[in-house]
Design an enzyme around this catalytic site. Sequence first.
Site, PDB file in Angstrom:
ATOM      1  N   GLY A   1       0.771  -1.242   0.000  1.00 40.34           N
ATOM      2  CA  GLY A   1       0.000   0.000   0.000  1.00 40.34           C
ATOM      3  C   GLY A   1       0.796   1.283   0.000  1.00 40.34           C
ATOM      4  O   GLY A   1       0.244   2.357  -0.262  1.00 40.34           O
TER       5      GLY A   1
ATOM      6  N   PRO B   1       4.522  -5.139  -0.557  1.00 43.83           N
ATOM      7  CA  PRO B   1       4.538  -3.927  -1.371  1.00 43.83           C
ATOM      8  C   PRO B   1       4.564  -4.236  -2.866  1.00 43.83           C
ATOM      9  O   PRO B   1       5.226  -5.189  -3.295  1.00 43.83           O
ATOM     10  CB  PRO B   1       5.842  -3.231  -0.952  1.00 43.83           C
ATOM     11  CG  PRO B   1       6.724  -4.336  -0.493  1.00 43.83           C
ATOM     12  CD  PRO B   1       5.832  -5.398   0.078  1.00 43.83           C
TER      13      PRO B   1
ATOM     14  N   ARG C   1       3.469  -1.325  -5.761  1.00 49.37           N
ATOM     15  CA  ARG C   1       3.740  -0.046  -6.418  1.00 49.37           C
ATOM     16  C   ARG C   1       5.053   0.597  -5.982  1.00 49.37           C
ATOM     17  O   ARG C   1       5.822   1.096  -6.798  1.00 49.37           O
ATOM     18  CB  ARG C   1       2.585   0.913  -6.097  1.00 49.37           C
ATOM     19  CG  ARG C   1       2.658   2.241  -6.819  1.00 49.37           C
ATOM     20  CD  ARG C   1       1.615   3.236  -6.253  1.00 49.37           C
ATOM     21  NE  ARG C   1       0.354   2.629  -5.958  1.00 49.37           N
ATOM     22  CZ  ARG C   1      -0.713   2.639  -6.778  1.00 49.37           C
ATOM     23  NH1 ARG C   1      -0.648   3.259  -7.925  1.00 49.37           N
ATOM     24  NH2 ARG C   1      -1.830   2.042  -6.421  1.00 49.37           N
TER      25      ARG C   1
ATOM     26  N   CYS D   1     -10.593   4.239 -29.832  1.00 57.32           N
ATOM     27  CA  CYS D   1     -11.872   4.897 -30.111  1.00 57.32           C
ATOM     28  C   CYS D   1     -12.733   5.023 -28.857  1.00 57.32           C
ATOM     29  O   CYS D   1     -13.750   4.338 -28.713  1.00 57.32           O
ATOM     30  CB  CYS D   1     -12.596   4.124 -31.193  1.00 57.32           C
ATOM     31  SG  CYS D   1     -11.589   4.034 -32.670  1.00 57.32           S
ATOM     32  N   GLU D   2     -12.305   5.851 -27.943  1.00 54.48           N
ATOM     33  CA  GLU D   2     -13.035   6.133 -26.709  1.00 54.48           C
ATOM     34  C   GLU D   2     -12.632   7.541 -26.289  1.00 54.48           C
ATOM     35  O   GLU D   2     -11.432   7.863 -26.304  1.00 54.48           O
ATOM     36  CB  GLU D   2     -12.574   5.218 -25.555  1.00 54.48           C
ATOM     37  CG  GLU D   2     -12.785   3.758 -25.758  1.00 54.48           C
ATOM     38  CD  GLU D   2     -13.917   3.190 -24.924  1.00 54.48           C
ATOM     39  OE1 GLU D   2     -14.590   3.941 -24.188  1.00 54.48           O
ATOM     40  OE2 GLU D   2     -14.113   1.981 -25.035  1.00 54.48           O
TER      41      GLU D   2
HETATM   42  N1  LLP Z   1      -1.443  -7.011  -1.187  1.00 57.50           N
HETATM   43  C1  LLP Z   1      -2.730  -7.130  -1.585  1.00 57.50           C
HETATM   44  C2  LLP Z   1      -3.583  -8.143  -0.959  1.00 57.50           C
HETATM   45  C3  LLP Z   1      -3.226  -6.277  -2.589  1.00 57.50           C
HETATM   46  O1  LLP Z   1      -4.499  -6.381  -2.979  1.00 57.50           O
HETATM   47  C4  LLP Z   1      -2.363  -5.318  -3.191  1.00 57.50           C
HETATM   48  C5  LLP Z   1      -2.847  -4.433  -4.243  1.00 57.50           C
HETATM   49  C6  LLP Z   1      -1.033  -5.262  -2.749  1.00 57.50           C
HETATM   50  C7  LLP Z   1      -0.607  -6.110  -1.739  1.00 57.50           C
HETATM   51  C8  LLP Z   1      -0.034  -4.290  -3.316  1.00 57.50           C
HETATM   52  O2  LLP Z   1      -0.394  -2.984  -3.049  1.00 57.50           O
HETATM   53  P1  LLP Z   1       0.596  -1.765  -3.408  1.00 57.50           P
HETATM   54  O3  LLP Z   1       1.815  -1.880  -2.528  1.00 57.50           O
HETATM   55  O4  LLP Z   1       0.923  -1.892  -4.851  1.00 57.50           O
HETATM   56  O5  LLP Z   1      -0.228  -0.579  -3.128  1.00 57.50           O
HETATM   57  N2  LLP Z   1      -4.470  -0.918 -10.091  1.00 57.50           N
HETATM   58  C9  LLP Z   1      -4.403   0.047  -9.023  1.00 57.50           C
HETATM   59  C10 LLP Z   1      -3.837  -0.552  -7.758  1.00 57.50           C
HETATM   60  C11 LLP Z   1      -4.598  -1.775  -7.292  1.00 57.50           C
HETATM   61  C12 LLP Z   1      -3.991  -2.410  -6.068  1.00 57.50           C
HETATM   62  C13 LLP Z   1      -4.593  -3.731  -5.805  1.00 57.50           C
HETATM   63  N3  LLP Z   1      -4.043  -4.444  -4.697  1.00 57.50           N
HETATM   64  C14 LLP Z   1      -3.603   1.249  -9.503  1.00 57.50           C
HETATM   65  O6  LLP Z   1      -3.177   1.266 -10.662  1.00 57.50           O
HETATM   66  O7  LLP Z   1      -3.440   2.220  -8.770  1.00 57.50           O
END
Ligand code: LLP
Length: 414
Positions: free
Chosen positions: A239, A274, A276, A342-343
């Site tokens: 997150g 993690p 992102r 096309c959107e």
């Molecule tokens: N663990 C679980 C159970 C998750 O569902 C996720 C992300 C993560 C870890 C990793 O989270 P991060 O560290 O990446 O925040 N497509 C969206 C983000 C969707 C995240 C889904 N779950 C975007 O492009 O912002």
Amino acid sequence: MNSLSRIDGVLHIEQVALPEIARTFGTPCYVYSRATLTAALQAYKEALANNNALVCYAVKANSNLAILSLFSRLGAGFDIVSRGELARVLAAGGDPGKVVFSGVGKSAAELREALSLGILCFNVESEAELDRLEQIAGGRRKPAPIALRVNPDVDPRTHPYISTGLRSNKFGIPIDRARAIYRRAAASPQLAVRGIACHIGSQLLDPEPAAEAAAKVLALVDELASDGIELSHIDLGGGMGIRYLDEQAPSASAYLAPLLAAMAGRRERLLLEPGRSLVGNAGLLLTRVEYLKPGVEKNFAIVDAAMNDLMRPALYDAYHDILPVEAAAHAALPYEIVGPVCESGDFLGHARTLAIAGGDLLAILSAGAYGMTMSSNYNSRPRAAEVLVDGTAMHLVRRRESIADLYAAESSVP
Ligand code: LLP
């Protein structure tokens, strides 16, 4: 992105000029920096030094084998959500013993396969999933290692589409029901209770909600201990947010400090998931301006990348910085940066003031996470190439899809 620099006006990633990548591999093209990927994982490792912890990279953020193998060699584990991601981890040389399996809809086939491979833990998201896993583990020699993913009902203060820890979300088991389900799991010979998991959302810029969730999780862990249920690990999810525009994104050590403080003196191992923050700012999407189209109300720069390549702007109205690759002496005008799809929702940036001409290259920044993994073939567009830069070297880590790839799995009516 700290691996980016301008040398004689030309944008470079590490020591490679972006026009060189475009010449060699074409556009649109995802470009990743090995140094930035390594530094991002290293920042977690340093923040966690002296702690009993494991970083399980969330594969969904970017599942290219080159990135998985790099992280695996640096000692990471993986957080997966499908058989496909599990197969990728194995193909990249990842250790199944460091894999946690998240997701609300794991199929029987997925549970069976992950169980046979001996993954570290299933992050179980419902009682029905627990029943299914118990049944599948019956008759095997080893019980299934489980954690319950609890939903702590904490507002992560992020985009509603990427919030996961509110009671209204589909994710996890409501925290106030978890204790009873743990007791049930602990009594089952087919299940080995190993941990607890929690993930409240993505692109979190403030550690406070995660710390609040951690406090709730730890209180439950202590209650479980009083029931005689000892956990070996506590998985606090992913997150951590990154800087896309001018966000004050925390460093890994700042973000983790309150979590580590909460864990201080505890015997359980800390797991993190993690995504992102390990890959987002290590990648960009390189695209070429096809046409400039001056409009009555707006000027359009039509580029060769589109929403099918990078869906985040269309889906979340997400902001990605866009830079011209070469400084030029054209008039700077505000442009809508749009793709060929096309959107009307096919945009990559709104009202960006840029000095550009047709044929110029643009770099769409912070595209390493949830870029390629969310891409599609919409409008029968082949998926982009992916290139990993390492110092002065560039490696093609996924070839551009061909037109034949588009329908290779299809057949005509007999
Ligand atoms: N663990 C679980 C159970 C998750 O569902 C996720 C992300 C993560 C870890 C990793 O989270 P991060 O560290 O990446 O925040 N497509 C969206 C983000 C969707 C995240 C889904 N779950 C975007 O492009 O912002």
